[in-house]
Design an enzyme around this catalytic site. Structure first.
Site: not given
Ligand SMILES: Cc1ncc(COP(=O)(O)O)c(C=O)c1O
Lengths: 426, 310
Positions: A140, A218, A221, A244, A385
């Site tokens: 992401h 990270d 998900q 999430k 993203c």
């Molecule tokens: C794998 C992953 N990392 C990071 C993020 C970023 O999350 P946030 O927008 O809540 O900071 C997302 C959001 O979709 C994600 O799916």
């Protein structure tokens, strides 16, 4: 194993027996959007972007606003309301620490989201010029751009671990990169928002540590779909978002091993981060306060704790079996349809709660709009993203259906029927 | 293309629906980006296409398939059609405002703003068969010896020549409007009687003779004739009473009327008026340009206005 650890594992075992009796409709009633007859019924398949919120979370937040809407934070208002805020925030921190198997609640830093958590590490880490950060080729943006920016600011290097052709993690490519040396940090998405693929995190951590590198996970998900134990895995840093995983919007967590957090250089300073200041100097508070600058989103933090408790009360076996069932129904129903090309491995068991696909001859946004228009099915379309992945493959974007445990078989089947209809246009 | 079309359509439907209003805003964003030579960002086309195709899919798979496949072509076609129809609508509005008919001056085609065609009715001269449509542009003033007819405000810039018939409904409808116009603008005004109906043909000579005798008395008499019942003015006795009431020397007028020279003049004038290619009454010339049929007052007013300095 620590006591908190034991507790978590016992809860896990109890739920393993109880999930067969889980009443899905009753559970759906916990979610105002799904329960209220006044709401237009929607089939919500955009859980990877934002999960729905159970009443328990909303109530916990309302409780703050209605009963003790005061300042928390160290050294702030010492009155009764302030004390209640601090108590509730501490409790939330403990709940989260226990849920992810942290050694101590102070290893939990509240942030606004995963993005902020990753940026906090990228900005606060004491880098040496030439340090290497590894990420996969399907991160992401929130786990890519902070490193590209750090490369610019701190003269580090960044390398990308290519995935296997089916988009799963390539351990041997990873090994090759580790061998090049100077790898300081490996930052990987535990579950990909692109295709739901889970990386072999235990193996990654083992090999990274063996090569002298730290690992940042990270888990944005992952939190809604599976249990996680940072101590058992040896995770160095962990980032995730509350929104999430049933929590309030704009809430997130950074977990870090205590000694690592103590070694970070906070980049956001001000009220609530210091124990004393003079006109020329300041004395930082301990971890985690030194990272939580200014008044916090107390209602959000309290709601996040409630979300974690709620999630645990559902139990992972039920959650995992729901994810699997929905993914299987949708995958088996649409994979063979004309023009449909699945992203990621063919086996739905390898893709958690995500079904992502492209349709040859039809724009992904158009498909998403049609699903909504025809059956009130809400999905996400675009590059999610992960522009780097799509761009490098010349794919304009995909349709992504992401399930959660509150989705039903009927919804999954309706999704398939809608897709069957849409693909007759080709 | 889709964004332009959507913007036009959604701007209209947006008057009634807030979701359409949102989409119209998005469409405008898209149009603006296109105008400033940037691509649309929001996948707007896909949004509109998706909505329409999904809607159609619920009704006819074939139609949805066609729309899905030929969306770009269809939207281009619709844009062109929209532009063309917008042009015609604007033109129609302009014509209606200035000439009382959507189709231009004295055109009798259907006009939504005047569905009964009231503004273009005429009392026809069914004297001759014409093998081509009668057009206002064919009607010319030059054969009419304007100076021989009763005239007011002679010598001023704007000139109005009213050719009408005493017992025709449409002439009677526009007569008071023209009187008001002359009062308001002070334009030169000539009244020409052209008898479409045989029963009032005899009045041409009366008009001629009264005007020759006393022009002021003539204008008064003329107003009264138009204000009288059609059946009454068909009777010479009634007309003579009117003359008496208005202080006109009836005897002298009758002498003039019975003079064969007068009959000759009236006949000549009748033929001269006919050779204007006049096809009905009222026919009113504003500075030489013919307006046929009863128009709303604003049309007459605008006929004398100059909107452009040249
Ligand atoms: C794998 C992953 N990392 C990071 C993020 C970023 O999350 P946030 O927008 O809540 O900071 C997302 C959001 O979709 C994600 O799916």
């Amino acid at each position: 194993m620590t006591p908190s650890h034991n507790e978590a594992f016992n809860a896990h075992a109890i739920h393993e027996f109880s999930f067969w009796f889980m009443d899905l409709q009753k559970l759906r009633n916990d979610f105002p959007l799904l329960a209220s007859p006044s709401n237009k019924p929607v089939m919500y398949f955009d859980n990877a972007c934002m999960s729905l919120k159970p009443r328990a979370v909303i109530n916990a937040m309302n409780q703050y606003y209605e009963q003790f809407p005061a300042c928390g934070g160290p050294g702030r208002s010492g009155h009764a309301l302030g004390a209640r805020v601090r108590e509730a925030v501490d409790q939330s921190r403990q709940t989260i620490a226990r849920a992810i198997g942290a050694q101590h609640p102070n290893e939990i830093i509240f942030t606004r989201n995963t993005t902020e958590s990753i940026n906090l590490v990228a900005r606060s880490f004491r880098w040496n010029a030439g340090d290497v950060v590894l990420t996969t080729d399907k991160e992401h943006n929130s786990n890519l751009i902070p490193w590209l920016n750090t490369r610019r600011l701190s003269n580090i290097r960044h390398a990308v671990i290519p995935s296997l052709p089916d988009n799963t993690f390539d351990l041997s490519a990873f090994e090759q990169l580790l061998k090049l040396g100077s790898v300081r940090l490996v930052s990987v998405g535990l579950v990909s928002n692109l295709d739901g693929v889970r990386v072999p995190i235990a193996e990654i951590i083992k090999r990274a540590h063996a090569a002298g590198a730290m690992v940042m996970v990270d888990a944005a998900q992952a939190m809604l779909h599976s249990p996680l134990n940072v101590q058992a895995l040896g995770v160095d840093f962990l980032a995730f978002s509350g929104h999430k995983m049933l929590g309030p919007t704009g809430t997130g967590v950074l977990y870090g091993k205590r000694e690592l957090l103590e070694n970070l250089e906070p980049f956001l300073l001000g009220g609530d981060t210091v124990s004393a200041t003079t006109y020329t100097d300041f004395q930082l508070l301990d971890v985690p306060e030194r990272f939580e600058a200014g008044l916090q989103d107390y209602a959000g933090i309290i709601g996040l704790g409630a979300a974690m408790e709620y999630l645990q009360s559902i139990g992972w076996p039920f959650i995992e079996s729901q994810d699997q069932q929905m993914n299987r129904i949708i995958t088996e129903g649409i994979a063979h349809l004309k023009g449909v090309h699945m992203i990621g491995p063919a086996d739905p068991a390898l893709r958690g709660g995500i079904v992502a696909f492209t349709i040859k001859g039809m724009d992904h946004h158009q498909v998403a709009v049609m699903l909504e228009q025809m059956n009130a099915i809400l999905v996400r379309s675009g590059q999610h993203c992960v522009h780097s992945w799509f761009g490098s493959r010349g794919i304009p974007g995909s349709v992504r259906a992401s399930v959660a445990f509150y989705n039903t078989v009927d919804e999954a089947e309706q999704f398939v029927q809608a897709m069957e209809k849409i693909t007759t246009l080709l | 293309m889709v964004c332009i079309l959507s913007f036009i359509v959604l701007s209209i439907t947006g008057l009634f629906s807030s979701t359409h209003r949102e989409l119209a805003k998005e469409a405008w964003g898209c149009v603006w980006r296109r105008v400033t030579l940037r691509p649309c960002t929001v996948g707007f086309k896909e949004k509109i296409k998706g909505r329409l195709v999904a809607w159609l899919l619920g009704r006819s798979t074939l139609a949805a398939k066609i729309l899905n496949r030929y969306f770009e072509l269809l939207s281009w076609t619709l844009v062109v059609l929209t532009m063309v129809s917008t042009f015609w609508t604007v033109r129609g509005l302009y014509n209606y405002y200035f000439y009382g008919s959507c189709n231009g001056l004295n055109s009798t085609g259907f006009c939504v703003f005047d569905p009964a065609g009231e503004n273009n009715q005429v009392s026809s001269l069914n004297t001759q068969c014409s093998d081509k449509p009668q057009k206002e542009s064919d009607v010319i003033l030059s054969p009419v010896p304007v100076e021989e007819f009763p005239t007011k405000n002679a010598g001023v810039k704007n000139q109005v020549v009213f050719i009408g018939c005493y017992s025709c409904d449409y002439t009677r409808k526009s007569y008071p409007l023209i009187q008001q116009l002359i009062k308001e603008t002070g334009a030169q005004y000539t009244f020409v009687h052209f008898p479409v109906k045989p029963e009032t043909k005899y009045l041409s000579a009366y008009a001629q003779c009264i005007a020759d005798q006393n022009i002021e008395q003539f204008w008064k008499w003329n107003d009264v004739v138009f204000a009288s019942e059609k059946s009454d003015i068909a009777k010479p006795e009634y007309i003579q009473t009117l003359m008496e009431k208005n202080g006109i020397d009836t005897k002298k007028v009758l002498e003039c009327v019975n003079d064969p020279k007068t009959a000759e003049t009236v006949n000549r004038q009748y033929n001269q008026i006919k050779s204007t290619h006049l096809y009905g009454t009222p026919t009113i010339f504003f500075n030489g340009r013919a307006y046929v049929g009863p128009k709303p007052y604003r049309v007459y007013r605008n006929a004398l206005r100059r909107f452009l300095p040249w």
